[in-house]
Motif scaffolding. Structure first.
Motif, mmCIF file in Angstrom:
data_model
loop_
_atom_site.group_PDB
_atom_site.id
_atom_site.type_symbol
_atom_site.label_atom_id
_atom_site.label_comp_id
_atom_site.label_asym_id
_atom_site.label_seq_id
_atom_site.Cartn_x
_atom_site.Cartn_y
_atom_site.Cartn_z
ATOM 1 N N ALA A 34 -4.040 9.990 -16.743
ATOM 2 C CA ALA A 34 -4.324 10.996 -15.720
ATOM 3 C C ALA A 34 -5.673 10.764 -15.045
ATOM 4 O O ALA A 34 -5.877 11.154 -13.898
ATOM 5 C CB ALA A 34 -4.288 12.391 -16.336
ATOM 6 N N ASP A 35 -6.579 10.129 -15.742
ATOM 7 C CA ASP A 35 -7.914 9.903 -15.201
ATOM 8 C C ASP A 35 -7.953 8.792 -14.153
ATOM 9 O O ASP A 35 -8.997 8.564 -13.548
ATOM 10 C CB ASP A 35 -8.879 9.583 -16.338
ATOM 11 C CG ASP A 35 -8.969 10.719 -17.337
ATOM 12 O OD1 ASP A 35 -9.044 11.881 -16.891
ATOM 13 O OD2 ASP A 35 -8.931 10.453 -18.549
ATOM 14 N N PHE A 36 -6.844 8.125 -13.918
ATOM 15 C CA PHE A 36 -6.780 7.064 -12.915
ATOM 16 C C PHE A 36 -6.227 7.537 -11.574
ATOM 17 O O PHE A 36 -6.265 6.792 -10.592
ATOM 18 C CB PHE A 36 -5.928 5.897 -13.415
ATOM 19 C CG PHE A 36 -6.603 5.084 -14.464
ATOM 20 C CD1 PHE A 36 -7.564 4.157 -14.121
ATOM 21 C CD2 PHE A 36 -6.289 5.261 -15.797
ATOM 22 C CE1 PHE A 36 -8.199 3.403 -15.085
ATOM 23 C CE2 PHE A 36 -6.912 4.511 -16.774
ATOM 24 C CZ PHE A 36 -7.875 3.583 -16.420
ATOM 25 N N VAL A 37 -5.701 8.751 -11.496
ATOM 26 C CA VAL A 37 -5.059 9.220 -10.261
ATOM 27 C C VAL A 37 -6.075 9.294 -9.124
ATOM 28 O O VAL A 37 -5.838 8.774 -8.028
ATOM 29 C CB VAL A 37 -4.357 10.579 -10.478
ATOM 30 C CG1 VAL A 37 -3.837 11.139 -9.177
ATOM 31 C CG2 VAL A 37 -3.222 10.429 -11.475
ATOM 32 N N LEU A 40 0.826 -1.203 0.000
ATOM 33 C CA LEU A 40 0.000 0.000 0.000
ATOM 34 C C LEU A 40 0.863 1.257 0.000
ATOM 35 O O LEU A 40 0.554 2.234 -0.688
ATOM 36 C CB LEU A 40 -0.947 -0.012 1.199
ATOM 37 C CG LEU A 40 -2.059 1.013 1.213
ATOM 38 C CD1 LEU A 40 -2.988 0.805 0.022
ATOM 39 C CD2 LEU A 40 -2.840 0.935 2.501
ATOM 40 N N ASP A 41 1.965 1.248 0.746
ATOM 41 C CA ASP A 41 2.887 2.381 0.755
ATOM 42 C C ASP A 41 3.530 2.582 -0.614
ATOM 43 O O ASP A 41 3.685 3.719 -1.082
ATOM 44 C CB ASP A 41 3.967 2.187 1.814
ATOM 45 C CG ASP A 41 3.432 2.366 3.226
ATOM 46 O OD1 ASP A 41 2.369 3.004 3.376
ATOM 47 O OD2 ASP A 41 4.067 1.877 4.165
ATOM 48 N N ILE A 42 3.901 1.494 -1.263
ATOM 49 C CA ILE A 42 4.510 1.589 -2.594
ATOM 50 C C ILE A 42 3.490 2.117 -3.598
ATOM 51 O O ILE A 42 3.796 2.996 -4.413
ATOM 52 C CB ILE A 42 5.064 0.215 -3.028
ATOM 53 C CG1 ILE A 42 6.270 -0.151 -2.163
ATOM 54 C CG2 ILE A 42 5.438 0.213 -4.501
ATOM 55 C CD1 ILE A 42 6.716 -1.579 -2.306
ATOM 56 N N PHE A 43 2.266 1.609 -3.534
ATOM 57 C CA PHE A 43 1.225 2.075 -4.437
ATOM 58 C C PHE A 43 0.933 3.560 -4.209
ATOM 59 O O PHE A 43 0.719 4.317 -5.156
ATOM 60 C CB PHE A 43 -0.034 1.230 -4.249
ATOM 61 C CG PHE A 43 -1.125 1.516 -5.228
ATOM 62 C CD1 PHE A 43 -0.881 1.505 -6.590
ATOM 63 C CD2 PHE A 43 -2.411 1.782 -4.797
ATOM 64 C CE1 PHE A 43 -1.889 1.758 -7.507
ATOM 65 C CE2 PHE A 43 -3.423 2.035 -5.694
ATOM 66 C CZ PHE A 43 -3.156 2.031 -7.048
ATOM 67 N N ARG A 44 0.956 3.995 -2.952
ATOM 68 C CA ARG A 44 0.748 5.411 -2.635
ATOM 69 C C ARG A 44 1.865 6.260 -3.239
ATOM 70 O O ARG A 44 1.603 7.310 -3.838
ATOM 71 C CB ARG A 44 0.700 5.608 -1.122
ATOM 72 C CG ARG A 44 0.416 7.028 -0.694
ATOM 73 C CD ARG A 44 0.431 7.182 0.816
ATOM 74 N NE ARG A 44 -0.628 6.401 1.425
ATOM 75 C CZ ARG A 44 -0.432 5.484 2.364
ATOM 76 N NH1 ARG A 44 0.775 5.213 2.789
ATOM 77 N NH2 ARG A 44 -1.443 4.834 2.882
ATOM 78 N N GLY A 45 3.093 5.809 -3.120
ATOM 79 C CA GLY A 45 4.219 6.545 -3.689
ATOM 80 C C GLY A 45 4.158 6.618 -5.202
ATOM 81 O O GLY A 45 4.418 7.673 -5.800
ATOM 82 N N LEU A 46 3.802 5.510 -5.844
ATOM 83 C CA LEU A 46 3.671 5.518 -7.304
ATOM 84 C C LEU A 46 2.533 6.425 -7.767
ATOM 85 O O LEU A 46 2.638 7.097 -8.797
ATOM 86 C CB LEU A 46 3.451 4.094 -7.817
ATOM 87 C CG LEU A 46 4.656 3.152 -7.710
ATOM 88 C CD1 LEU A 46 4.255 1.740 -8.100
ATOM 89 C CD2 LEU A 46 5.793 3.645 -8.579
ATOM 90 N N VAL A 65 1.476 9.150 -6.183
ATOM 91 C CA VAL A 65 1.951 10.530 -6.036
ATOM 92 C C VAL A 65 2.899 10.878 -7.187
ATOM 93 O O VAL A 65 2.822 11.977 -7.763
ATOM 94 C CB VAL A 65 2.637 10.738 -4.666
ATOM 95 C CG1 VAL A 65 3.357 12.064 -4.604
ATOM 96 C CG2 VAL A 65 1.615 10.636 -3.550
ATOM 97 N N ALA A 66 3.779 9.955 -7.555
ATOM 98 C CA ALA A 66 4.679 10.199 -8.685
ATOM 99 C C ALA A 66 3.881 10.381 -9.979
ATOM 100 O O ALA A 66 4.198 11.261 -10.792
ATOM 101 C CB ALA A 66 5.664 9.047 -8.829
ATOM 102 N N LEU A 103 3.781 13.692 -12.353
ATOM 103 C CA LEU A 103 4.052 13.556 -13.780
ATOM 104 C C LEU A 103 2.910 14.125 -14.615
ATOM 105 O O LEU A 103 3.133 14.872 -15.579
ATOM 106 C CB LEU A 103 4.281 12.089 -14.136
ATOM 107 C CG LEU A 103 4.541 11.783 -15.612
ATOM 108 C CD1 LEU A 103 5.913 12.305 -16.009
ATOM 109 C CD2 LEU A 103 4.440 10.303 -15.873
ATOM 110 N N VAL A 104 1.686 13.817 -14.244
ATOM 111 C CA VAL A 104 0.527 14.302 -14.984
ATOM 112 C C VAL A 104 0.416 15.821 -14.873
ATOM 113 O O VAL A 104 0.130 16.509 -15.854
ATOM 114 C CB VAL A 104 -0.764 13.603 -14.481
ATOM 115 C CG1 VAL A 104 -2.004 14.312 -14.951
ATOM 116 C CG2 VAL A 104 -0.773 12.160 -14.932
ATOM 117 N N ASP A 105 0.645 16.366 -13.673
ATOM 118 C CA ASP A 105 0.557 17.812 -13.495
ATOM 119 C C ASP A 105 1.658 18.542 -14.248
ATOM 120 O O ASP A 105 1.432 19.621 -14.784
ATOM 121 C CB ASP A 105 0.626 18.174 -12.007
ATOM 122 C CG ASP A 105 -0.670 17.856 -11.293
ATOM 123 O OD1 ASP A 105 -1.685 17.618 -11.975
ATOM 124 O OD2 ASP A 105 -0.663 17.838 -10.057
ATOM 125 N N GLY A 106 2.850 17.953 -14.276
ATOM 126 C CA GLY A 106 3.980 18.619 -14.919
ATOM 127 C C GLY A 106 4.033 18.440 -16.418
ATOM 128 O O GLY A 106 4.334 19.377 -17.163
#
Length: 127
Positions: free
Chosen positions: A75-78, A40-46, A48-49, A53-56
């Motif tokens: 982007a629609d999956f975030v 869950l922590d890894i999925f949370r980090g990915l 956020v990354a 990426l989508v915002d930038g």
């Protein structure tokens, strides 16, 4: 628990003698430290990354930008990913709590506080 003893052979070095923890101390350590779900922590980090990426780069690369109303891009999956993470975290937190009524009261109070501050700050009442 740990004693520092001087090494008589070498004047510049100190050795550390550590006693193994007693059974009561092991139980206290085990109770105090909660286990985390690494996946869950890894999925949370990915997630956020992906959000960064989508915002930038979402405007530069249409493949990762938001899709028009008739499609779906990366982007629609975030947001669904974040909702899944929050749901799993709440379920795992409630699993460890004995007094559920008190916990639900805390959740409702925190939700109301977040809604209040969100409306106050994003509702442009301060500007």
């Amino acid at each position: 628990m740990a004693d520092i003893k001087e090494d008589t052979g070498h004047a510049h070095h100190l050795s550390l003698a550590v006693e193994p923890p007693k059974m009561e101390e092991k139980e206290e350590i085990r109770k105090g430290k909660q286990k985390r779900v690494a996946s869950l922590d890894i999925f949370r980090g990915l997630t956020v990354a992906l959000m960064i990426l989508v915002d930038g780069a979402g405007g530069e690369w249409p493949v990762i930008g938001h899709a028009p109303w008739n499609g779906c891009n990366l982007a629609d999956f975030v947001m669904p990913f974040f909702l899944f993470i929050v749901g799993m975290a709440v379920a795992l937190a409630f699993k460890r709590i004995q007094d559920r009524l008190k916990a639900i009261g805390k959740v409702i109070l925190r939700t109301l506080k977040l809604l209040f501050w969100g409306l106050l700050l994003q509702g442009q009442f301060l500007a």
